[in-house]
Scaffold this active site. Structure first.
Site, short mmCIF file in Angstrom:
data_model
loop_
_atom_site.label_atom_id
_atom_site.label_comp_id
_atom_site.label_asym_id
_atom_site.label_seq_id
_atom_site.Cartn_x
_atom_site.Cartn_y
_atom_site.Cartn_z
N TYR A 81 -1.43 -0.11 10.54
CA TYR A 81 -1.90 -1.51 9.01
C TYR A 81 -0.75 -0.65 8.43
CZ TYR A 81 -3.90 -0.59 4.66
OH TYR A 81 -3.53 -1.54 3.04
N THR B 258 1.10 -1.07 -0.03
CA THR B 258 -0.10 -0.22 0.21
C THR B 258 1.01 1.33 -0.26
OG1 THR B 258 -0.99 0.97 1.18
CG2 THR B 258 -0.34 -0.11 2.75
N1 LIG Z 1 -8.86 -0.83 -0.83
C1 LIG Z 1 -7.99 -0.61 -1.31
O1 LIG Z 1 -7.95 1.09 -1.22
C2 LIG Z 1 -6.62 -0.21 -1.13
C3 LIG Z 1 -5.10 0.44 -0.75
C4 LIG Z 1 -3.66 -0.68 -0.96
C5 LIG Z 1 -3.85 -1.73 -0.47
N2 LIG Z 1 -4.85 -2.47 -0.18
C6 LIG Z 1 -4.35 -3.71 0.51
O2 LIG Z 1 -4.91 -4.77 -0.90
C7 LIG Z 1 -5.06 -5.77 0.17
C8 LIG Z 1 -7.27 -6.26 -0.39
O3 LIG Z 1 -7.62 -5.15 0.33
P1 LIG Z 1 -9.64 -5.28 -0.51
O4 LIG Z 1 -9.72 -3.75 -0.19
O5 LIG Z 1 -9.75 -5.54 -1.15
O6 LIG Z 1 -10.00 -5.82 1.28
P2 LIG Z 1 -10.79 -7.18 1.69
O7 LIG Z 1 -11.29 -6.92 2.86
O8 LIG Z 1 -12.46 -6.68 0.50
O9 LIG Z 1 -10.18 -8.32 1.05
C9 LIG Z 1 -9.80 -8.27 1.84
C10 LIG Z 1 -10.33 -10.57 1.78
O10 LIG Z 1 -8.79 -10.86 2.77
C11 LIG Z 1 -9.72 -12.16 3.76
N3 LIG Z 1 -8.80 -12.13 4.44
C12 LIG Z 1 -8.36 -11.50 5.57
N4 LIG Z 1 -8.40 -11.66 6.36
C13 LIG Z 1 -8.57 -13.36 6.11
C14 LIG Z 1 -7.68 -14.66 6.78
N5 LIG Z 1 -7.03 -14.54 8.21
N6 LIG Z 1 -7.71 -15.59 6.34
C15 LIG Z 1 -8.54 -16.12 5.42
N7 LIG Z 1 -8.65 -14.64 3.90
C16 LIG Z 1 -9.03 -13.47 5.51
C17 LIG Z 1 -11.19 -11.13 3.66
O11 LIG Z 1 -11.94 -12.15 4.54
C18 LIG Z 1 -11.73 -10.63 1.97
O12 LIG Z 1 -12.38 -11.30 1.29
C19 LIG Z 1 -5.39 -5.49 1.22
O13 LIG Z 1 -4.06 -6.43 1.64
C20 LIG Z 1 -4.97 -3.81 1.90
O14 LIG Z 1 -4.01 -4.25 2.78
C21 LIG Z 1 -5.94 -1.74 0.11
#
Ligand SMILES: NC(=O)c1ccc[n+]([C@@H]2O[C@H](COP(=O)([O-])OP(=O)(O)OC[C@H]3O[C@@H](n4cnc5c(N)ncnc54)[C@H](O)[C@@H]3O)[C@@H](O)[C@H]2O)c1
Length: 328
Positions: A145, A120
């Site tokens: 985070y 991120t």
């Molecule tokens: N959304 C954003 O703007 C953004 C920006 C930068 C980085 N990210 C990173 O991208 C990744 C995905 O983000 P997102 O927005 O799709 O989030 P999200 O919450 O929609 O997706 C995360 C997924 O991981 C699963 N998960 C979480 N913990 C788990 C565990 N312990 N075991 C198994 N499954 C697990 C959840 O059920 C979910 O399906 C994350 O790592 C986040 O840090 C997101």
């Protein structure tokens, strides 16, 4: 050549993971989604196979990798709400760091060496200038985070050197938008991201939208961020997977995925008004602590290393796709 590779998408039932699965399928990969459905959705699983499990469950990860003869892993699973991580940091380190250690152990045990990791822009922390953020900027996260992601990046570098892995950490800027065909979209609970919040306001789900700070040193006084369409992020992962299979030597590279262009909070609100054809109440509040004026990616490395650039990340397209998903 890459047609029959098997990709394990950990966290593939979530927002970015589900869109990436759609793109991996189009590119001809076999996809196994692994998710505990903490924040994911069953109707957002588009892989060939689904394994319901915890990231910390190393035995199940090993069994899954062996059963489906996994060639490469993409690790999305994480707790993602930066504000919450300040209030309650331990679950963030437990899930994001300890969980990823368990995945790395499973990969090491099964000799799977290729990994794309969801990092991120939060690893950069605050920016004191309005310059584009380049990957060379030292990591300096300002919340647990961002720290959890920076720690994993450091771990990956060590593992690459020790075990001869190939890994890319994709540092996303603000993921936004939805699949143009409406198959998936943003459904975070609680929602903290600006575009879905403005859309909820336009739909009457929220009484008003807050603007935190109108006196920043930007053209309209509101914060500027780099919004990247989630389908662009998805194609960035496909390119990263391809890149990993071109390399045999130990390799670690952090790469920004951003559009390289910034939109202000006011511009987002105007776009939502235009697309939704709705007027709504806007409340102007004080700045939030730790919100820099401008955060925009230097996206040149992604172009050079992955042949990737954002194609769908103009703000009206992002908002239109997000609006269509929210109102379908
Ligand atoms: N959304 C954003 O703007 C953004 C920006 C930068 C980085 N990210 C990173 O991208 C990744 C995905 O983000 P997102 O927005 O799709 O989030 P999200 O919450 O929609 O997706 C995360 C997924 O991981 C699963 N998960 C979480 N913990 C788990 C565990 N312990 N075991 C198994 N499954 C697990 C959840 O059920 C979910 O399906 C994350 O790592 C986040 O840090 C997101």
């Amino acid at each position: 050549m890459t047609k029959n590779l098997n990709i394990l998408v950990v966290g593939g039932a979530g927002y970015i993971g589900s869109h990436t699965t759609l793109s991996l399928k189009v590119a001809g990969y076999n996809v196994v989604v692994y998710d505990n459905f903490l924040t994911g959705h069953h109707d957002a699983c588009f892989g060939d196979h689904l394994v319901e499990g915890e990231l910390i469950n190393k035995r199940l990860l090993i069994k899954t990798i062996e059963k489906f003869e996994i060639d490469c892993v993409i690790q999305f699973a994480a707790l993602i709400e930066a504000g919450q991580s300040v209030i309650e940091p331990i679950p963030f380190y437990q899930n994001n760091v300890a969980g990823t250690i368990s995945l790395l152990e499973a990969m090491h045990a099964t000799k799977v060496k290729r990994l794309v990791f969801s990092s991120t822009a939060a690893v950069y922390g605050n920016s004191n200038s309005n310059e584009l953020l380049h990957e060379d900027k030292p990591k300096s996260p300002i919340n647990p985070y961002g720290e959890s992601k920076a720690i994993v990046e450091t771990m990956l570098e060590s593992c690459v050197n020790a075990y001869g892995m190939q890994a890319i950490a994709l540092r996303y800027f603000n993921a936004a938008g939805a699949d143009a065909k409406g198959r998936s979209g943003e459904r975070h609970e609680p929602e903290t991201h600006l575009i879905p919040l403005v859309i909820e306001t336009a739909r009457g789900v929220r009484p008003h939208i807050n603007i935190y700070g109108t006196d920043y040193d930007t053209p309209d006084g509101t914060c500027i961020r780099d919004y990247v369409h989630v389908s662009d992020l998805a194609s960035g992962h496909v390119q990263a997977v391809k890149r990993l299979f071109e390399i045999d030597h130990p390799y670690f590279d952090p790469i920004n995925l951003g559009s390289g262009y910034g939109y202000s909070v006011k511009e987002i609100i105007e776009s939502v008004k235009k697309i939704s054809k709705q007027e709504f109440k806007i409340c102007k509040g004080k700045r939030r602590h730790g919100d820099p004026a401008v955060l925009v990616a230097d996206a040149s490395k992604a172009k050079k290393m992955l042949g990737w650039h954002a194609q769908f990340s103009n703000i009206d397209q992002i908002v239109r796709d997000a609006w269509n998903f929210a109102t379908k």
